[in-house]
Design a protein around this motif. Structure first.
Motif, mmCIF file in Angstrom:
data_model
loop_
_atom_site.group_PDB
_atom_site.id
_atom_site.type_symbol
_atom_site.label_atom_id
_atom_site.label_comp_id
_atom_site.label_asym_id
_atom_site.label_seq_id
_atom_site.Cartn_x
_atom_site.Cartn_y
_atom_site.Cartn_z
ATOM 1 N N GLU A 73 15.154 18.981 -28.224
ATOM 2 C CA GLU A 73 15.608 17.635 -27.680
ATOM 3 C C GLU A 73 15.449 16.505 -27.932
ATOM 4 O O GLU A 73 16.344 15.435 -27.882
ATOM 5 C CB GLU A 73 16.610 18.157 -25.962
ATOM 6 N N LEU A 74 14.282 15.825 -27.230
ATOM 7 C CA LEU A 74 13.581 14.740 -26.746
ATOM 8 C C LEU A 74 13.608 13.892 -28.480
ATOM 9 O O LEU A 74 14.614 13.052 -28.305
ATOM 10 C CB LEU A 74 12.211 14.676 -26.432
ATOM 11 N N ALA A 75 13.708 15.001 -29.392
ATOM 12 C CA ALA A 75 13.674 14.116 -30.411
ATOM 13 C C ALA A 75 14.713 13.928 -31.387
ATOM 14 O O ALA A 75 15.066 13.417 -31.890
ATOM 15 C CB ALA A 75 12.924 15.530 -31.573
ATOM 16 N N ARG A 76 15.420 14.863 -31.094
ATOM 17 C CA ARG A 76 17.159 14.990 -31.292
ATOM 18 C C ARG A 76 17.846 13.945 -30.723
ATOM 19 O O ARG A 76 18.634 12.751 -31.485
ATOM 20 C CB ARG A 76 17.474 16.028 -31.150
ATOM 21 N N ASN A 77 17.853 13.906 -29.000
ATOM 22 C CA ASN A 77 17.675 12.575 -28.487
ATOM 23 C C ASN A 77 17.861 10.658 -29.655
ATOM 24 O O ASN A 77 18.176 9.996 -29.843
ATOM 25 C CB ASN A 77 17.669 12.697 -26.942
ATOM 26 N N ILE A 78 16.388 10.851 -29.610
ATOM 27 C CA ILE A 78 15.646 9.803 -30.301
ATOM 28 C C ILE A 78 16.513 9.478 -31.738
ATOM 29 O O ILE A 78 17.127 8.125 -32.052
ATOM 30 C CB ILE A 78 14.210 9.908 -31.047
ATOM 31 N N TYR A 79 16.666 9.976 -32.489
ATOM 32 C CA TYR A 79 17.788 10.549 -33.819
ATOM 33 C C TYR A 79 18.335 10.395 -33.666
ATOM 34 O O TYR A 79 19.168 9.390 -33.899
ATOM 35 C CB TYR A 79 17.047 11.554 -34.942
ATOM 36 N N LEU A 80 19.629 10.754 -32.776
ATOM 37 C CA LEU A 80 20.655 10.232 -32.459
ATOM 38 C C LEU A 80 21.209 9.091 -31.538
ATOM 39 O O LEU A 80 21.938 8.267 -31.898
ATOM 40 C CB LEU A 80 21.408 11.533 -31.418
ATOM 41 N N TYR A 81 20.356 8.584 -30.947
ATOM 42 C CA TYR A 81 20.825 7.708 -30.186
ATOM 43 C C TYR A 81 19.843 5.999 -30.521
ATOM 44 O O TYR A 81 20.641 5.122 -30.540
ATOM 45 C CB TYR A 81 20.575 8.015 -28.439
ATOM 46 N N ALA A 82 18.640 6.515 -30.532
ATOM 47 C CA ALA A 82 18.009 4.985 -31.025
ATOM 48 C C ALA A 82 17.467 4.828 -32.604
ATOM 49 O O ALA A 82 17.016 3.637 -32.953
ATOM 50 C CB ALA A 82 16.189 5.478 -30.023
ATOM 51 N N VAL A 88 15.691 20.197 -20.658
ATOM 52 C CA VAL A 88 14.431 19.797 -20.703
ATOM 53 C C VAL A 88 13.854 19.323 -19.966
ATOM 54 O O VAL A 88 12.316 20.366 -19.430
ATOM 55 C CB VAL A 88 14.404 18.762 -21.652
ATOM 56 N N LYS A 89 14.167 18.650 -18.011
ATOM 57 C CA LYS A 89 13.671 18.927 -17.133
ATOM 58 C C LYS A 89 13.270 20.537 -16.193
ATOM 59 O O LYS A 89 12.302 20.749 -16.292
ATOM 60 C CB LYS A 89 14.609 18.560 -15.984
ATOM 61 N N ARG A 90 14.430 21.590 -16.865
ATOM 62 C CA ARG A 90 14.188 22.784 -16.279
ATOM 63 C C ARG A 90 12.832 23.423 -17.286
ATOM 64 O O ARG A 90 12.759 24.449 -16.660
ATOM 65 C CB ARG A 90 15.001 23.653 -15.938
ATOM 66 N N LEU A 91 12.846 23.143 -18.099
ATOM 67 C CA LEU A 91 11.924 24.030 -18.931
ATOM 68 C C LEU A 91 9.998 23.556 -18.272
ATOM 69 O O LEU A 91 9.788 24.352 -18.909
ATOM 70 C CB LEU A 91 12.841 23.929 -20.580
ATOM 71 N N VAL A 132 6.323 32.517 -24.892
ATOM 72 C CA VAL A 132 7.714 32.218 -24.181
ATOM 73 C C VAL A 132 7.628 30.555 -23.215
ATOM 74 O O VAL A 132 8.779 30.130 -23.955
ATOM 75 C CB VAL A 132 7.714 33.309 -23.044
ATOM 76 N N ASP A 133 6.603 30.490 -22.954
ATOM 77 C CA ASP A 133 6.076 29.152 -23.025
ATOM 78 C C ASP A 133 5.802 27.859 -24.460
ATOM 79 O O ASP A 133 6.450 26.944 -24.190
ATOM 80 C CB ASP A 133 5.019 28.332 -22.178
ATOM 81 N N GLN A 134 5.566 28.247 -25.370
ATOM 82 C CA GLN A 134 5.725 27.985 -26.777
ATOM 83 C C GLN A 134 7.354 27.655 -26.385
ATOM 84 O O GLN A 134 7.726 26.548 -26.977
ATOM 85 C CB GLN A 134 4.847 28.633 -27.537
ATOM 86 N N ALA A 135 7.930 28.461 -26.723
ATOM 87 C CA ALA A 135 9.424 28.712 -26.773
ATOM 88 C C ALA A 135 10.030 27.748 -26.289
ATOM 89 O O ALA A 135 11.058 26.402 -26.629
ATOM 90 C CB ALA A 135 10.378 29.692 -26.831
ATOM 91 N N ARG A 136 9.283 27.306 -25.129
ATOM 92 C CA ARG A 136 9.787 26.365 -23.621
ATOM 93 C C ARG A 136 9.907 24.758 -23.785
ATOM 94 O O ARG A 136 10.686 23.837 -24.313
ATOM 95 C CB ARG A 136 10.086 26.631 -22.633
ATOM 96 N N ILE A 137 8.625 24.550 -24.264
ATOM 97 C CA ILE A 137 7.705 23.408 -24.602
ATOM 98 C C ILE A 137 8.704 22.714 -26.661
ATOM 99 O O ILE A 137 9.090 21.710 -26.528
ATOM 100 C CB ILE A 137 6.219 23.745 -25.350
ATOM 101 N N THR A 138 8.522 23.514 -26.976
ATOM 102 C CA THR A 138 9.319 23.343 -28.461
ATOM 103 C C THR A 138 10.483 23.546 -28.636
ATOM 104 O O THR A 138 11.346 22.744 -29.341
ATOM 105 C CB THR A 138 9.414 24.746 -29.752
ATOM 106 N N THR A 139 11.581 24.166 -27.278
ATOM 107 C CA THR A 139 12.958 23.862 -27.559
ATOM 108 C C THR A 139 13.449 21.877 -26.626
ATOM 109 O O THR A 139 13.882 21.372 -27.278
ATOM 110 C CB THR A 139 13.414 24.617 -26.263
ATOM 111 N N ALA A 140 12.402 21.680 -25.620
ATOM 112 C CA ALA A 140 11.936 20.139 -25.125
ATOM 113 C C ALA A 140 11.627 19.474 -26.082
ATOM 114 O O ALA A 140 12.474 18.264 -25.903
ATOM 115 C CB ALA A 140 10.759 20.507 -24.141
ATOM 116 N N ILE A 141 10.678 19.827 -26.575
ATOM 117 C CA ILE A 141 10.460 18.595 -27.650
ATOM 118 C C ILE A 141 11.571 18.718 -28.579
ATOM 119 O O ILE A 141 12.163 17.230 -28.906
ATOM 120 C CB ILE A 141 9.148 18.865 -28.644
#
Length: 133
Positions: free
Chosen positions: A45-54, A107-110, A34-43
Motif C-alpha cells: 500500500e505504501l509503495a503503491r501510494n508513492i508510485y501513484l501520487y509522488a 495500513v494503520k490497522r495492520l 500471518v504477520d508476514q502477510a500483514r507486513i507485505t500488505t502494508a508495504i
C-alpha cells in the motif's frame, strides 16, 4: 543478517520488489506467515501510494530491537505533493484516487504503530512498525 535494506520506487515492478524484500525480512526476523502477510500488505500500500501520487520514492526496511523486543520498521519516503490533511486520509472510506479508501487506515490497522510526516510540495514520510509477539 543485514539489518537495513531499501528499494527505490520508480515503476510498478518496484512495488513487487518492495513487497518481496519486506516478506523476506519479516521471515528472517521470525514473523509467522500471518504477520508476514500483514507486513507485505502494508508495504504494498505504501509503495503503491508513492508510485501513484509522488511518482518516485523509497521504501526502507530495517530490523529493530528495543530491549528484548524484536521487530520491523518500514519507512516510506517521497518528495511528492504531500498530504494536505493527514487526519482525513486516515478516515475509512476517504479516497483521492476513487479507490475504496482502505489504504492508510488499513495500513494503520495492520501494524503496531504508524507515524505520518508530510509537507505540501515537499513530500511525505510514513514510518510503520510491527513487533514480534
Amino acid at each position: 543478517m543485514q539489518k537495513k535494506s531499501s528499494v527505490e520506487i520508480v515503476t510498478e515492478w518496484d512495488i513487487v520488489a518492495a513487497r518481496q524484500l519486506g516478506r523476506n525480512k519479516a521471515k528472517e526476523i521470525g514473523f509467522g506467515t500471518v504477520d508476514q502477510a500483514r507486513i507485505t500488505t502494508a508495504i504494498s500500500e505504501l509503495a503503491r501510494n508513492i508510485y501513484l501520487y509522488a511518482r518516485f520514492g523509497n521504501i526502507h526496511i530495517e530490523w529493530i530491537e528495543e530491549g528484548d523486543k524484536k521487530g520491523i520498521k518500514i519507512i516510506a519516503k517521497d518528495k511528492g505533493p504531500g498530504i494536505e490533511d493527514v487526519r482525513k486520509v486516515l478516515e475509512d472510506g476517504y479516497s483521492t484516487s476513487g479507490g475504496l479508501g482502505a489504504g492508510l487506515p488499513g495500513v494503520k490497522r495492520l501494524m503496531d504503530s504508524m507515524e505520518i510526516q508530510s509537507e505540501i510540495n515537499k513530500g511525505t514520510t510514513i514510518t510503520i512498525t510491527k513487533w514480534l509477539r
